[in-house]
Design a protein around this motif. Structure first.
Motif, PDB file in Angstrom:
ATOM      1  N   THR A 167       0.798  -1.229   0.000  1.00  0.00           N
ATOM      2  CA  THR A 167       0.000   0.000   0.000  1.00  0.00           C
ATOM      3  C   THR A 167       0.829   1.277   0.000  1.00  0.00           C
ATOM      4  O   THR A 167       0.333   2.337  -0.351  1.00  0.00           O
ATOM      5  CB  THR A 167      -0.920   0.036   1.235  1.00  0.00           C
ATOM      6  OG1 THR A 167      -0.108   0.096   2.423  1.00  0.00           O
ATOM      7  CG2 THR A 167      -1.807  -1.197   1.282  1.00  0.00           C
ATOM      8  N   GLY A 168       2.096   1.178   0.421  1.00  0.00           N
ATOM      9  CA  GLY A 168       2.923   2.375   0.541  1.00  0.00           C
ATOM     10  C   GLY A 168       2.560   3.231   1.730  1.00  0.00           C
ATOM     11  O   GLY A 168       3.031   4.370   1.850  1.00  0.00           O
ATOM     12  N   GLN A 169       1.740   2.712   2.647  1.00  0.00           N
ATOM     13  CA  GLN A 169       1.284   3.464   3.807  1.00  0.00           C
ATOM     14  C   GLN A 169       1.825   2.828   5.098  1.00  0.00           C
ATOM     15  O   GLN A 169       2.502   1.797   5.077  1.00  0.00           O
ATOM     16  CB  GLN A 169      -0.243   3.501   3.840  1.00  0.00           C
ATOM     17  CG  GLN A 169      -0.884   4.151   2.631  1.00  0.00           C
ATOM     18  CD  GLN A 169      -0.525   5.621   2.511  1.00  0.00           C
ATOM     19  OE1 GLN A 169      -0.582   6.357   3.487  1.00  0.00           O
ATOM     20  NE2 GLN A 169      -0.154   6.047   1.310  1.00  0.00           N
ATOM     21  N   ALA A 170       1.516   3.468   6.215  1.00  0.00           N
ATOM     22  CA  ALA A 170       1.930   2.949   7.511  1.00  0.00           C
ATOM     23  C   ALA A 170       1.314   1.583   7.776  1.00  0.00           C
ATOM     24  O   ALA A 170       0.240   1.257   7.259  1.00  0.00           O
ATOM     25  CB  ALA A 170       1.532   3.935   8.617  1.00  0.00           C
ATOM     26  N   ILE A 171       2.000   0.779   8.567  1.00  0.00           N
ATOM     27  CA  ILE A 171       1.521  -0.549   8.936  1.00  0.00           C
ATOM     28  C   ILE A 171       0.661  -0.408  10.192  1.00  0.00           C
ATOM     29  O   ILE A 171       1.136   0.073  11.212  1.00  0.00           O
ATOM     30  CB  ILE A 171       2.694  -1.499   9.193  1.00  0.00           C
ATOM     31  CG1 ILE A 171       3.596  -1.566   7.958  1.00  0.00           C
ATOM     32  CG2 ILE A 171       2.200  -2.889   9.572  1.00  0.00           C
ATOM     33  CD1 ILE A 171       4.913  -2.258   8.192  1.00  0.00           C
ATOM     34  N   GLU A 172      -0.580  -0.861  10.132  1.00  0.00           N
ATOM     35  CA  GLU A 172      -1.511  -0.635  11.240  1.00  0.00           C
ATOM     36  C   GLU A 172      -2.042  -1.917  11.875  1.00  0.00           C
ATOM     37  O   GLU A 172      -2.589  -1.877  12.975  1.00  0.00           O
ATOM     38  CB  GLU A 172      -2.689   0.220  10.758  1.00  0.00           C
ATOM     39  CG  GLU A 172      -2.264   1.605  10.262  1.00  0.00           C
ATOM     40  CD  GLU A 172      -3.440   2.430   9.777  1.00  0.00           C
ATOM     41  OE1 GLU A 172      -4.544   1.847   9.656  1.00  0.00           O
ATOM     42  OE2 GLU A 172      -3.269   3.637   9.530  1.00  0.00           O
ATOM     43  N   ASP A 173      -1.907  -3.054  11.213  1.00  0.00           N
ATOM     44  CA  ASP A 173      -2.427  -4.311  11.744  1.00  0.00           C
ATOM     45  C   ASP A 173      -1.660  -4.699  13.015  1.00  0.00           C
ATOM     46  O   ASP A 173      -0.449  -4.937  12.966  1.00  0.00           O
ATOM     47  CB  ASP A 173      -2.267  -5.406  10.689  1.00  0.00           C
ATOM     48  CG  ASP A 173      -2.841  -6.738  11.145  1.00  0.00           C
ATOM     49  OD1 ASP A 173      -3.320  -6.808  12.301  1.00  0.00           O
ATOM     50  OD2 ASP A 173      -2.809  -7.712  10.370  1.00  0.00           O
ATOM     51  N   PRO A 174      -2.314  -4.781  14.171  1.00  0.00           N
ATOM     52  CA  PRO A 174      -1.618  -5.089  15.427  1.00  0.00           C
ATOM     53  C   PRO A 174      -0.869  -6.420  15.396  1.00  0.00           C
ATOM     54  O   PRO A 174       0.239  -6.524  15.934  1.00  0.00           O
ATOM     55  CB  PRO A 174      -2.754  -5.119  16.461  1.00  0.00           C
ATOM     56  CG  PRO A 174      -3.836  -4.282  15.864  1.00  0.00           C
ATOM     57  CD  PRO A 174      -3.747  -4.509  14.385  1.00  0.00           C
TER      58      PRO A 174
END
Length: 427
Positions: A167-174
């Motif tokens: 995605t090129g975005q921050a990683i948010e999945d805990p």
């Protein structure tokens, strides 16, 4: 009530910045006048350091409720600062007390915090450690976009910004973040069990990388000397009493280099000392710093143990970034796993990374590595030639005065390994 009164005084007397390009023939003079506020000296110096300005002289005075600081600064080439954009930036950010933000993100290759995940690492340093860290991140499909790594006194600290490759975005999945933390912890642990590595992963807030690295190294006690590490003869720190004014006088003499003042002030701040008066003068590649300090509780240094700790911590602050090793610059199109491949080649050829600065912008990667051999000694120029042959003469450049052998023939500029791995990319 005291806090309310202090805020009222500050609003009535806002920070004022005066920039003078006429009075001094050799430097731009920046004068900052403000009511005293904890940490303002470091904040101002941080802004100047982020702009890569060279502080040739500085005078500090903050008694009587007022802070006044005068800096003589030049650009990296030793010229006066005449860029209106830079001068306006200094005036705006110092006067609005916005210095604590990550300065000049656009110029330094930083990214807004919501677009990346920041990983902080501290642990025991060893040859090949950075290669293993990047290999783990590559396997986890994490793309390294920016970062900085320091090593000192057998410790390593890093602040690395990564994004999700898909995605090129921050990683948010805990769960994914937990997996990243666990695998990196396994790498940092290595075969040493008496010191637990520290890993922090965050997608919020703004981190000033170099400020944070000082805090991480200080918290990891890199100032504690190992028995087999010799004391640097090029750094002289003296801590004396000034009984008539209840100050402690700290005198530092060392080789001059960029951001030296920022580094020493970071450590004094982390140790909770306040600078009331100070003078910084650089001449003939040597820097002289003198500070009149007290602890934040108002007391001067009161014991021999505390005096020695101040000396050790200031020496460590200077040595962390005293990059006298060979400097290699990597310029290429960015892709997932590139840093893993590059650092693996360094490791396989006996190079040890002492410091690294990682920056990506617009799909282009520009990284700088400061390296030695595995024993900490200078690298054989022939070995550097072989590494450049594997990676590419135009991709990996040597900065400094290393005397290299003649260039390889054009058809040998890339190794068999890189030719096959990157057929679709032009280096």
């Amino acid at each position: 009530m005291d806090d309310v009164y202090a805020k009222f005084i500050e609003r009535m007397n806002p920070t004022r910045v005066v920039i003078d390009n006429e009075s001094c023939e050799l430097a731009t003079i920046i004068e900052v006048v403000s009511t005293i506020r904890q940490g303002i000296l470091l904040e101002v110096v941080q802004v100047l350091a982020d702009l890569d300005l060279i502080i040739t002289k500085a005078y500090v005075s903050s008694d009587g409720g007022w802070f006044m600081n005068v800096f003589n600064v030049t650009d990296c080439d030793g010229n006066k600062v005449r860029d209106d954009g830079i001068l306006d930036y200094i005036q705006k950010h110092v006067e609005t007390d916005a210095c604590c933000l990550e300065s000049m993100r656009g110029l330094t290759g930083g990214m807004p915090s919501e677009e990346h995940t920041s990983i902080e690492l501290t642990g025991i340093d060893r040859p090949g450690l950075l290669s293993e860290v990047f290999a783990v991140l590559t396997d986890l499909r994490c793309n390294v976009v920016n970062g900085e790594i320091w090593t000192h006194n057998s410790r390593a600290a890093a602040v690395i910004d990564v994004t999700e490759q898909s995605t090129g975005q921050a990683i948010e999945d805990p769960k994914r973040l937990s997996t990243i933390k666990q695998l990196l912890c396994n790498v940092l642990q290595g075969n040493i069990s008496f010191m637990t590595p520290r890993i922090t992963i965050s997608s919020s807030g703004v981190t000033h990388r170099q400020r944070r690295l000082h805090q991480l190294m200080f918290a990891d006690r890199d100032f504690e000397r190992l028995e087999d590490v010799e004391h640097s003869s090029r750094i002289h720190v003296c801590v004396l009493d000034c009984n008539d004014r209840d100050y402690t006088v700290v005198s530092i003499r060392s080789k001059d280099r960029p951001k030296l003042l920022f580094d020493t002030l970071c450590t004094l701040t982390d140790m909770q000392y306040v600078v009331f008066h100070g003078t910084v003068i650089t001449e003939r590649m040597e820097a002289h710093q003198e500070y009149y300090i007290r602890h934040i509780d108002g007391l001067p240094v009161s014991s021999e143990a505390e005096r020695q700790r101040v000396i050790d911590c200031l020496e460590a602050a200077i040595q962390r970034r005293a990059s006298e090793e060979l400097e290699l610059e990597l310029c290429s199109d960015d892709r997932l796993g590139l840093l893993s491949d590059i650092t693996r080649i360094f490791r396989e050829n006996g190079l040890r990374i002492r410091q690294a600065e990682l920056a990506t912008r617009g799909g282009k990667l520009k990284d700088t590595f400061f390296v030695t051999d595995v024993s900490g000694q200078p690298i054989d120029p022939k070995n550097v030639d072989l590494i450049r042959q594997q990676i590419g003469q135009n991709i990996l450049r040597v900065k400094g005065n290393l005397s290299l052998s003649p260039k390889f023939p054009q058809e040998m500029a890339r190794s068999f390994l890189f030719t096959n791995l990157f057929k679709s990319r032009s280096f």
